[in-house]
Design a protein around this motif. Structure first.
Motif, PDB file in Angstrom:
ATOM      1  N   UNK A   1     -27.673  -9.991  21.564  1.00  0.00           N
ATOM      2  CA  UNK A   1     -28.934  -9.255  21.507  1.00  0.00           C
ATOM      3  C   UNK A   1     -29.843  -9.854  20.428  1.00  0.00           C
ATOM      4  N   UNK A   2     -29.211 -10.335  19.343  1.00  0.00           N
ATOM      5  CA  UNK A   2     -30.010 -10.926  18.267  1.00  0.00           C
ATOM      6  C   UNK A   2     -30.272 -12.411  18.473  1.00  0.00           C
ATOM      7  N   UNK A   3     -29.868 -12.927  19.622  1.00  0.00           N
ATOM      8  CA  UNK A   3     -30.122 -14.326  19.926  1.00  0.00           C
ATOM      9  C   UNK A   3     -29.433 -15.285  18.968  1.00  0.00           C
ATOM     10  N   UNK A   4     -28.216 -14.941  18.558  1.00  0.00           N
ATOM     11  CA  UNK A   4     -27.513 -15.786  17.602  1.00  0.00           C
ATOM     12  C   UNK A   4     -26.260 -16.380  18.228  1.00  0.00           C
ATOM     13  N   UNK A   5     -25.757 -17.425  17.580  1.00  0.00           N
ATOM     14  CA  UNK A   5     -24.522 -18.065  18.014  1.00  0.00           C
ATOM     15  C   UNK A   5     -23.598 -18.152  16.813  1.00  0.00           C
ATOM     16  N   UNK A   6     -22.298 -18.179  17.048  1.00  0.00           N
ATOM     17  CA  UNK A   6     -21.330 -18.149  15.947  1.00  0.00           C
ATOM     18  C   UNK A   6     -20.346 -19.299  16.073  1.00  0.00           C
ATOM     19  N   UNK A   7     -19.684 -19.609  14.955  1.00  0.00           N
ATOM     20  CA  UNK A   7     -18.681 -20.668  15.012  1.00  0.00           C
ATOM     21  C   UNK A   7     -17.318 -20.211  14.489  1.00  0.00           C
ATOM     22  N   UNK A   8     -17.334 -19.171  13.623  1.00  0.00           N
ATOM     23  CA  UNK A   8     -16.074 -18.699  13.054  1.00  0.00           C
ATOM     24  C   UNK A   8     -15.803 -17.264  13.495  1.00  0.00           C
ATOM     25  N   UNK A   9     -14.568 -17.023  13.907  1.00  0.00           N
ATOM     26  CA  UNK A   9     -14.146 -15.678  14.295  1.00  0.00           C
ATOM     27  C   UNK A   9     -13.094 -15.206  13.283  1.00  0.00           C
ATOM     28  N   UNK A  10     -13.271 -14.011  12.777  1.00  0.00           N
ATOM     29  CA  UNK A  10     -12.308 -13.469  11.817  1.00  0.00           C
ATOM     30  C   UNK A  10     -11.776 -12.133  12.299  1.00  0.00           C
ATOM     31  N   UNK A  11     -10.464 -11.966  12.167  1.00  0.00           N
ATOM     32  CA  UNK A  11      -9.843 -10.687  12.464  1.00  0.00           C
ATOM     33  C   UNK A  11      -9.303 -10.090  11.171  1.00  0.00           C
TER      34      UNK A  11
END
Length: 376
Positions: free
Chosen positions: A270-280
């Motif tokens: 929705x914010x038009x962003x992309x990510x590279x790191x996923x954290x749990x």
DNA sequence: TCTGGGGTCCTAGGACCC
DNA sequence: TCTGGGGTCCTAGGACCC
């Protein structure tokens, strides 16, 4: 803003004005789980304050009036106030839902105070919301000043009064110094900012690490040139939730992580962003927190990538938790297993799970055209 | 006494590269 | 058989803020 969430609620429920009100989870007669987010000044007289567990709030004041949080409503109010500041200065910046600032060009302190009062009146008349205003030669000094101005005041600290203004305050008054650092400082004999000013930087470094030079300057009233912060998007985004009762059911935990990851992917998109790191993140019943993360080769906004990544990290954590069971602490005598254990009773419990993404950037048009290219 | 949900920044170790 | 010094990136944990 003063007691911001509560003040927003009082706007639409004026009959509660003057009462001990708090925005909080349901205290459930003292058995509720969760904390107070914001307390009216009347409620503060009983000892209620933000971050206080609701069970304790209930013990302190069983008749306090609690209201469940309505974040979209607070967000709206926050934006209203921010628009007012932006009209005064295009350089106005928000620092959180209830804090904002614009540059003070220096000059006459009396004039600054008049301007502060005017703004304060403006905010109250237009939005029916109380605020406090701090004015000083740096963002940090202004913030400390606004804390001293609460509730409903205006405090101006001219550049040549910074040191004397700060001297008697506890080190904790400085943003960035919390409980732990305050104790570290106490160990080297520093309880007030005035005492901090007396100590050589090298001795402060032990308690403050990289913060030492900046803090030392602040304490001595040396105002550093600081670039006015740019308007930037968030550096990370996340979603978390706490179970009503701790879970030791892998299926239940996986479903919750799946749900959180999908909701997060949606708000990232929705914010038009992309990510590279996923954290749990997993918080165990004993409140110990575990965190596992993975960095992807390229940024993406793909929902399934986020969901898969989060679930893989969860599996990692779950197997580590299971390891903990197989190697119990030097224990009370374990009853010898009689026959093959069908389902070993779990010894771990999970209180909270969270998923977040970082290394964010705007989804670039060139990347979008690459995607289209790839799907051709 | 029991601790929510959203964030930022710093530290420290290890892999890897030149 | 033993290996320097510089750098970057990634991961995990923790302090802190509202």
């Amino acid at each position: 803003m003063d007691a911001f969430y509560v003040s927003c609620e009082l706007k639409r429920r004026p009959e509660l004005k003057g009462q001990p009100v708090a925005v909080s989870a349901d205290p459930k007669g003292g058995k509720g789980r969760g904390v107070v987010l914001s307390a009216s000044y009347e409620a503060r007289k009983f000892g209620l304050r933000s971050a206080l567990p609701v069970s304790q709030a209930y013990a302190l004041c069983p008749s306090y009036i609690w209201v469940l949080p309505d974040f979209p409503f607070y967000e709206e109010n926050s934006k209203d106030v921010m628009a007012l500041l932006t009209a005064r200065s295009p350089q106005a910046r928000t620092f959180s839902i209830d804090e904002a600032a614009y540059p003070w060009e220096g000059g006459d302190p009396a004039g600054a105070e008049r301007e502060g009062r005017e703004l304060q009146k403006d905010v109250r008349e237009r939005f029916d919301l109380p605020c406090s205003i701090g004015i000083g030669p740096s963002l940090t000094v202004a913030k400390i000043a606004s804390d001293r101005a609460k509730p409903g005041g205006v405090v101006v600290v001219p550049p040549d009064s910074v040191r004397s203004f700060l001297a008697s305050l506890p080190t904790r008054a400085i943003p960035g110094i919390g409980k732990v650092t305050e104790e570290e400082l106490a160990r080297v004999g520093v309880a007030t900012i005035g005492q901090m000013a007396e100590l050589p930087v090298e001795r402060l470094r032990k308690a403050l690490g990289a913060m030492a030079p900046g803090m030392s300057d602040l304490a001595r009233g040396v105002v550093r040139e600081e670039p006015w912060p740019d308007e930037e998007g968030p550096r990370s985004m996340g979603a978390m939730s706490t179970f009503d009762t701790d879970s030791s059911d892998p299926k239940e935990v996986r479903e919750e992580v799946d749900r959180l990851a999908r909701a997060l992917a949606e708000s990232v998109q929705r914010q038009g962003r992309r990510f590279r790191t996923v954290t749990l993140r997993v918080r165990r019943s004993d409140f110990q927190q575990l965190q596992r993360s993975r960095t992807l080769p390229q940024r993406t906004e793909n929902t399934e990538t986020l969901v898969r990544g989060a679930l893989q990290l969860l599996d990692q954590v779950l197997s580590e938790l299971a390891q903990d069971i197989r190697t119990p602490p030097p224990s009370l005598e374990e009853p010898p297993p009689t026959g093959p254990p069908r389902s070993r009773p779990a010894r771990w419990g999970i209180r909270t799970v969270g998923v977040s993404v970082a290394d964010l950037a705007e989804g670039s048009p060139s990347q979008k055209s690459l995607d289209r290219f790839a799907s051709d």
